[in-house]
Design a protein around this motif. Structure first.
Motif, PDB file in Angstrom:
ATOM      1  N   ALA A 229      81.809 -37.729   9.732  1.00 45.35           N
ATOM      2  CA  ALA A 229      81.422 -37.324   8.579  1.00 45.35           C
ATOM      3  C   ALA A 229      81.905 -37.809   7.096  1.00 45.35           C
ATOM      4  O   ALA A 229      81.041 -38.126   6.456  1.00 45.35           O
ATOM      5  N   ASP A 230      83.013 -38.396   7.529  1.00 51.52           N
ATOM      6  CA  ASP A 230      83.282 -39.370   6.086  1.00 51.52           C
ATOM      7  C   ASP A 230      82.472 -40.658   6.190  1.00 51.52           C
ATOM      8  O   ASP A 230      82.523 -41.549   5.247  1.00 51.52           O
ATOM      9  N   THR A 231      81.646 -41.290   7.375  1.00 58.07           N
ATOM     10  CA  THR A 231      80.948 -42.752   7.546  1.00 58.07           C
ATOM     11  C   THR A 231      79.646 -42.382   7.364  1.00 58.07           C
ATOM     12  O   THR A 231      78.698 -42.997   7.163  1.00 58.07           O
ATOM     13  N   ILE A 232      79.637 -41.302   7.458  1.00 61.91           N
ATOM     14  CA  ILE A 232      78.046 -41.343   7.155  1.00 61.91           C
ATOM     15  C   ILE A 232      76.953 -40.142   6.891  1.00 61.91           C
ATOM     16  O   ILE A 232      77.824 -38.636   6.499  1.00 61.91           O
ATOM     17  N   LYS A 233      76.416 -40.510   6.381  1.00 62.74           N
ATOM     18  CA  LYS A 233      76.120 -39.697   5.503  1.00 62.74           C
ATOM     19  C   LYS A 233      74.396 -38.719   5.866  1.00 62.74           C
ATOM     20  O   LYS A 233      73.789 -38.840   6.246  1.00 62.74           O
ATOM     21  N   VAL A 234      74.714 -37.372   5.702  1.00 62.86           N
ATOM     22  CA  VAL A 234      73.235 -37.292   6.242  1.00 62.86           C
ATOM     23  C   VAL A 234      72.702 -36.144   4.909  1.00 62.86           C
ATOM     24  O   VAL A 234      72.523 -35.336   4.301  1.00 62.86           O
ATOM     25  N   LYS A 235      71.463 -37.239   5.181  1.00 66.43           N
ATOM     26  CA  LYS A 235      70.952 -36.300   3.304  1.00 66.43           C
ATOM     27  C   LYS A 235      69.417 -35.674   3.647  1.00 66.43           C
ATOM     28  O   LYS A 235      68.383 -36.056   5.299  1.00 66.43           O
ATOM     29  N   VAL A 236      68.748 -34.605   2.658  1.00 65.18           N
ATOM     30  CA  VAL A 236      68.367 -33.999   3.376  1.00 65.18           C
ATOM     31  C   VAL A 236      66.746 -34.068   3.002  1.00 65.18           C
ATOM     32  O   VAL A 236      66.113 -35.176   1.590  1.00 65.18           O
ATOM     33  N   VAL A 237      65.370 -33.879   4.038  1.00 64.81           N
ATOM     34  CA  VAL A 237      64.353 -34.814   3.767  1.00 64.81           C
ATOM     35  C   VAL A 237      63.359 -33.554   3.281  1.00 64.81           C
ATOM     36  O   VAL A 237      63.462 -33.237   4.975  1.00 64.81           O
ATOM     37  N   PRO A 238      62.069 -33.585   3.396  1.00 60.91           N
ATOM     38  CA  PRO A 238      61.538 -33.032   3.751  1.00 60.91           C
ATOM     39  C   PRO A 238      60.302 -32.948   4.693  1.00 60.91           C
ATOM     40  O   PRO A 238      59.995 -34.344   4.664  1.00 60.91           O
ATOM     41  N   SER A 239      59.938 -32.286   5.654  1.00 60.04           N
ATOM     42  CA  SER A 239      58.925 -32.717   6.455  1.00 60.04           C
ATOM     43  C   SER A 239      57.962 -34.009   6.137  1.00 60.04           C
ATOM     44  O   SER A 239      57.271 -34.687   7.201  1.00 60.04           O
ATOM     45  N   ASP A 240      57.460 -33.849   4.968  1.00 59.34           N
ATOM     46  CA  ASP A 240      56.397 -34.866   5.432  1.00 59.34           C
ATOM     47  C   ASP A 240      56.742 -36.400   4.875  1.00 59.34           C
ATOM     48  O   ASP A 240      56.201 -36.867   5.118  1.00 59.34           O
ATOM     49  N   TYR A 241      58.232 -35.988   4.801  1.00 56.72           N
ATOM     50  CA  TYR A 241      58.822 -38.127   4.651  1.00 56.72           C
ATOM     51  C   TYR A 241      58.099 -38.224   6.522  1.00 56.72           C
ATOM     52  O   TYR A 241      58.406 -39.642   6.097  1.00 56.72           O
ATOM     53  N   PHE A 242      57.949 -37.685   6.897  1.00 55.49           N
ATOM     54  CA  PHE A 242      57.886 -38.115   9.019  1.00 55.49           C
ATOM     55  C   PHE A 242      56.438 -38.080   9.149  1.00 55.49           C
ATOM     56  O   PHE A 242      56.367 -37.836  10.490  1.00 55.49           O
ATOM     57  N   LYS A 243      55.735 -37.597   8.009  1.00 53.57           N
ATOM     58  CA  LYS A 243      54.080 -37.397   8.605  1.00 53.57           C
ATOM     59  C   LYS A 243      53.679 -37.911   9.530  1.00 53.57           C
ATOM     60  O   LYS A 243      52.774 -37.628  10.135  1.00 53.57           O
ATOM     61  N   SER A 244      53.800 -39.880   9.086  1.00 52.84           N
ATOM     62  CA  SER A 244      53.275 -40.601  10.257  1.00 52.84           C
ATOM     63  C   SER A 244      53.882 -40.836  11.573  1.00 52.84           C
ATOM     64  O   SER A 244      53.452 -40.597  12.741  1.00 52.84           O
ATOM     65  N   GLN A 245      54.960 -40.122  11.461  1.00 53.24           N
ATOM     66  CA  GLN A 245      55.704 -40.401  12.842  1.00 53.24           C
ATOM     67  C   GLN A 245      55.278 -39.366  13.435  1.00 53.24           C
ATOM     68  O   GLN A 245      55.605 -39.291  14.751  1.00 53.24           O
TER      69      GLN A 245
END
Ligand SMILES: NC(=O)c1ccc[n+]([C@@H]2O[C@H](COP(=O)([O-])OP(=O)(O)OC[C@H]3O[C@@H](n4cnc5c(N)ncnc54)[C@H](OP(=O)(O)O)[C@@H]3O)[C@@H](O)[C@H]2O)c1
Length: 290
Positions: A229-245
């Motif tokens: 938890a101290d070394t990796i940041k989990v960042k919130v994104v909307p589903s649209d961020y992955f819309k092509s994948q």
């Protein structure tokens, strides 16, 4: 993923198992294709089973959108083929369905809520579910949620996708918080499946872990359990961020509750955080090895 847990569970009780797949990566697997009725019928008849458990599926939603015919043949026609054979042999038949058959109009779905499958994967699985429910008398249809299990070598889903990014050295993980669901640990699922089958209480059941979460919450908990938890940041994104994948349609919520299993005293599923804690140990050990 589930086949591995199911096989281990059945070994524990000394069951004689004939396990098959199209991609035989273990020495306990034999080749059989659920799309080929005559071949799989012979394969099954030779064994004279007392129970047929159908775990075969194409579960990659994007693949299913692109290879629609194969998805229908595997997920729906395969369900029919094994169902016909089970009916001919007069043995119980287990089919695994998915929380993904729901449309996301509600926050939480119990066993009696109406499905509204959005993707080809969900539509083909729903067809399989309906066929089994209406055509096979001795049936168990169990709906799973976000499956986790099998470890780094076999898990094709969310936990291992996160793990692979961590292994590759990511210090920031982009994860959506607008998709909600219920993690489902394969070890618990296999255990619960055995209990339900032993009860002879045929029918349809939601079977997911206790609690529910967003993808973001699951990723954050996984990173915490790995001690990162101290070394990796989990960042919130909307589903649209992955819309092509991730272009296949997915419901905003596919959270399930095990209403019927609870009522019948057959709910053996633990809370998802307890299960993830157990499952994370496999990944911790893998990280230490590398
Ligand atoms: N994974 C999830 O999140 C999830 C959620 C809800 C429900 N489910 C359901 O749970 C069940 C088990 O899936 P899983 O999570 O264990 O996924 P999995 O690990 O992908 O297992 C499905 C297996 O079926 C094999 N298969 C594909 N086509 C086949 C064919 N024509 N004949 C025989 N086998 C075939 C796959 O082989 P390949 O690897 O070569 O494709 C794979 O080994 C499925 O019914 C699935 O729909 C899964």
């Amino acid at each position: 993923m589930l086949g591995d847990a199911m096989y281990q569970r059945l070994q524990k009780v000394g069951a004689v198992v004939k396990a098959s797949d199209v991609n035989c990566i273990e020495d306990w697997l034999e080749y059989a294709d659920v799309r080929d009725f005559n071949a799989i019928r012979k394969h099954i008849l030779d064994f004279e089973p007392q129970l047929i458990i159908n775990l075969a599926a194409l579960t990659d939603l994007e693949y299913c959108e692109q290879e629609q015919e194969n998805s229908w043949l595997t997920n729906a026609f395969g369900a029919e083929n094994l169902g016909l054979i089970a009916a001919q042999l007069d043995v119980p038949y287990v089919y695994i369905s998915t929380a993904g058959i729901f449309g996301g109009e509600r926050d939480l779905y119990h066993d009696f809520h109406a499905p509204n499958p959005l993707s080809v994967y969900a539509q083909s699985k729903y067809y399989g579910e309906q066929y089994v429910r209406t055509s096979i008398k001795k049936h168990f249809v169990l709906r799973a949620g976000w499956m986790m299990g099998g470890g780094p070598a076999k898990d094709k889903k969310f936990i291992n996708k996160i793990y692979k990014q961590i292994q590759a050295g990511a210090t920031e993980l982009c994860v959506v918080d607008d998709k909600l669901g219920t993690p489902t640990y394969t070890v618990d699922f296999a255990n619960g499946l055995c209990g339900i089958v032993e009860s002879d209480q045929y029918g349809l059941y939601n079977q997911v872990c206790g609690g529910a979460a967003s993808r973001f919450e699951v990723a954050q908990e996984f990173v915490r359990l790995l001690g990162l938890a101290d070394t990796i940041k989990v960042k919130v994104v909307p589903s649209d961020y992955f819309k092509s994948q991730y272009f296949a349609p997915r419901p905003a919520s596919e959270k399930l509750v095990n209403l019927k299993l609870n009522q019948r005293g057959l709910n053996l599923m633990r809370d998802w955080k307890v299960c993830l804690q157990e499952y994370a140990e496999v990944f911790k050990a893998d990280l230490l090895r590398k």
